[in-house]
Scaffold this motif. Structure first.
Motif, PDB file in Angstrom:
ATOM      1  N   LYS A  59      43.769  45.602  34.478  1.00  0.00           N
ATOM      2  CA  LYS A  59      43.609  44.245  34.998  1.00  0.00           C
ATOM      3  C   LYS A  59      42.243  44.061  35.625  1.00  0.00           C
ATOM      4  CE  LYS A  59      45.891  40.758  37.846  1.00  0.00           C
ATOM      5  NZ  LYS A  59      47.035  40.424  38.725  1.00  0.00           N
ATOM      6  N   THR A  73      39.705  43.788  32.830  1.00  0.00           N
ATOM      7  CA  THR A  73      39.754  42.454  32.226  1.00  0.00           C
ATOM      8  C   THR A  73      39.025  41.435  33.093  1.00  0.00           C
ATOM      9  OG1 THR A  73      41.877  42.945  31.187  1.00  0.00           O
ATOM     10  CG2 THR A  73      41.275  40.627  31.412  1.00  0.00           C
ATOM     11  N   VAL A  86      40.422  30.471  32.544  1.00  0.00           N
ATOM     12  CA  VAL A  86      41.259  31.645  32.298  1.00  0.00           C
ATOM     13  C   VAL A  86      41.313  32.528  33.536  1.00  0.00           C
ATOM     14  CG1 VAL A  86      41.520  33.726  30.894  1.00  0.00           C
ATOM     15  CG2 VAL A  86      40.798  31.587  29.828  1.00  0.00           C
ATOM     16  N   CYS A 138      43.476  30.941  36.208  1.00  0.00           N
ATOM     17  CA  CYS A 138      44.914  30.914  35.920  1.00  0.00           C
ATOM     18  C   CYS A 138      45.557  32.291  35.907  1.00  0.00           C
ATOM     19  CB  CYS A 138      45.158  30.237  34.575  1.00  0.00           C
ATOM     20  SG  CYS A 138      44.674  28.497  34.525  1.00  0.00           S
ATOM     21  N   THR A 139      44.774  33.341  35.583  1.00  0.00           N
ATOM     22  CA  THR A 139      45.414  34.633  35.333  1.00  0.00           C
ATOM     23  C   THR A 139      44.922  35.797  36.177  1.00  0.00           C
ATOM     24  OG1 THR A 139      43.809  35.147  33.574  1.00  0.00           O
ATOM     25  CG2 THR A 139      45.815  33.973  32.941  1.00  0.00           C
ATOM     26  N   SER A 140      43.620  35.819  36.535  1.00  0.00           N
ATOM     27  CA  SER A 140      43.053  37.084  36.994  1.00  0.00           C
ATOM     28  C   SER A 140      42.643  37.135  38.450  1.00  0.00           C
ATOM     29  CB  SER A 140      41.829  37.452  36.130  1.00  0.00           C
ATOM     30  OG  SER A 140      42.213  37.601  34.794  1.00  0.00           O
TER      31      SER A 140
END
Length: 461
Positions: free
Chosen positions: A256, A259, A436, A439-441
């Motif tokens: 994670k 990413t 992105v 929203c995700t990381s």
């Protein structure tokens, strides 16, 4: 003699030299190519309305031809320093984690000084314009401006213990760059008019000499260097070790976190590609009809554009109290997109000045993204991180300058503002990437846990 850990004077002097060299060289190329292309004297009117806009006049065709040649020559200069620039930058900054931060600062300052002396001699002797490429090669082999700034960012991060302090200190660097760029941009036209190119380059050389003396004799290195380290290692081995450090930087972190690191790098580099690729086009666009600005007006425009450094710093300082980092970046991308779209249709001096308003937060994303990246990576890997950033900025910067100059040269005849319209469209890419991340990381608590856990594993290993 007791040394100090205050790098801001070096940033100030380097920024002065860099921000004055860029418009001087662009206009020097333009004037030399104008004189070599036509039998007409160079248009240098204090009244910009006298610039030729009649398409039936031969001078109008010459203006377009000079625009193309100047753009292509700038493309050749950028490409000439690509490979040596990225290799030297990568080696110097990645090794600075072990060998100290001053090395990249000193070597890149020597390269900048040698390059400015060469430009001074070239303009004084009236040597062939093709020899301008030598100045790019000198800077590339010694470490270019990306090397110097990357070393400065790593130097600052070494001293920051709190994460919010990192964001503010990095933003302060951009503030210094902006203030100095504004002053030199405002005065660059007067430098050319009153002193000429040769004496202007001489003043730059003096500033770089003072800067080098300060770094060597007065600046303290935040990294203690062991005397037992082998300094005789070949450049090929240094490059392999540097590449291995960069590889391990990505390999040793969890999925994670990796990413997140890749997304942040992608967002920063794509935004950097558009902003810095389009920046030299502004001067060519302003020199072209229907604006036809002279040196003084170009100086005014550069000065107004540099206000965005100050407003970006103020924006970071204010927004950091009420917004997360990702939202600050989004504001900068959104406003810059609007500015690019407006610039593509600017046909009068007033509108071109007003175009600078949407660019007020242009540099917020770069400062905040650097800070976000430094928060993802352990403190022992900051030099390697900024080596990767500088490596990518050098590579992408040359590609961006080349691409935007090439696009402008083939579109200037039918729509001179096409490059800015394209820039507005390309800014959707970092915008989507940022969405992105939002929203995700990017989660502050989770990220801090990942870094702490990764650091503990590195200590154990």
């Amino acid at each position: 003699m007791k040394k100090i850990m205050f790098i801001e004077p070096a940033i100030f002097l380097s920024a002065f030299a860099l921000s004055l060299t860029s418009p001087l060289t662009t206009q020097y190329i333009y004037q030399r190519i104008w004189k070599e292309t036509s039998n007409y004297s160079y248009i240098d009117n204090s009244n910009i309305s006298e610039c030729e806009t009649n398409k039936s006049n031969p001078i109008y065709g010459i203006q377009k031809e000079v625009q193309k040649k100047a753009s292509f020559f700038s493309l050749q200069m950028d490409l000439s320093g690509l490979i040596p620039g990225i290799v030297v930058t990568f080696i110097l900054l990645s090794n600075s984690d072990q060998k100290g931060r001053k090395g990249p600062l000193i070597l890149s300052s020597i390269g900048a000084l040698a390059s400015s002396i060469w430009l001074c001699l070239l303009s004084y002797l009236g040597l062939p314009i093709q020899l301008l490429i030598a100045s790019t090669l000198i800077s590339a082999f010694c470490g270019n401006s990306a090397t110097f700034l990357g070393g400065c960012f790593a130097y600052i991060v070494d001293q920051c213990k709190e994460e919010k302090q990192k964001t503010i200190r990095i933003a302060i660097i951009d503030l210094i760059l902006g203030l100095v760029t504004g002053l030199t941009g405002l005065s660059s036209g007067y430098f050319i008019k009153e002193l000429g190119f040769m004496w202007s380059y001489f003043i730059i050389s003096v500033a770089l000499t003072i800067n080098l003396i300060y770094i060597v004799f007065f600046l303290e290195d935040p990294i203690s260097v062991s005397s037992s380290q082998d300094s005789s290692t070949s450049w090929s081995k240094n490059f392999k070790k540097s590449f291995l450090r960069a590889y391990m930087l990505f390999k040793n972190i969890r999925g994670k976190q990796r990413t997140l690191l890749c997304l942040l790098l992608f967002t920063m580099i794509t935004y950097f590609f558009v902003v810095f690729g389009s920046s030299p086009i502004f001067i060519l666009y302003e020199l072209n009809s229907p604006l036809c600005w002279n040196e003084v007006y170009i100086g005014y425009g550069s000065s107004l554009a540099s206000i965005s450094f100050l407003t970006s710093f103020l924006g970071i300082w204010i927004f950091s109290y009420c917004l997360k980092d990702v939202y600050i970046v989004f504001i900068g991308i959104f406003t810059t997109t609007g500015g690019m779209a407006l610039a593509s249709f600017a046909k009068t001096t007033l509108v071109m000045f007003l175009v600078r308003i949407p660019f007020l937060f242009t540099f917020m994303p770069l400062s905040v993204l650097r800070s976000m990246l430094s928060k993802v990576v352990p403190s022992t890997e900051q030099g390697t991180l900024f080596a990767c950033i500088a490596f990518l900025e050098t590579l992408v910067g040359v590609i961006a300058y080349s691409a935007f100059n090439g696009i402008y040269s083939v579109t200037v005849a039918w729509f001179s503002g096409f490059t800015f319209l394209l820039s507005a469209g390309l800014l959707l890419i970092p915008g989507i990437s940022l969405c992105v991340i939002m929203c995700t990381s990017w989660d502050e608590d989770d990220r801090a846990f990942l870094i702490q856990e990764s650091s503990e594993e590195n200590v154990v290993n």
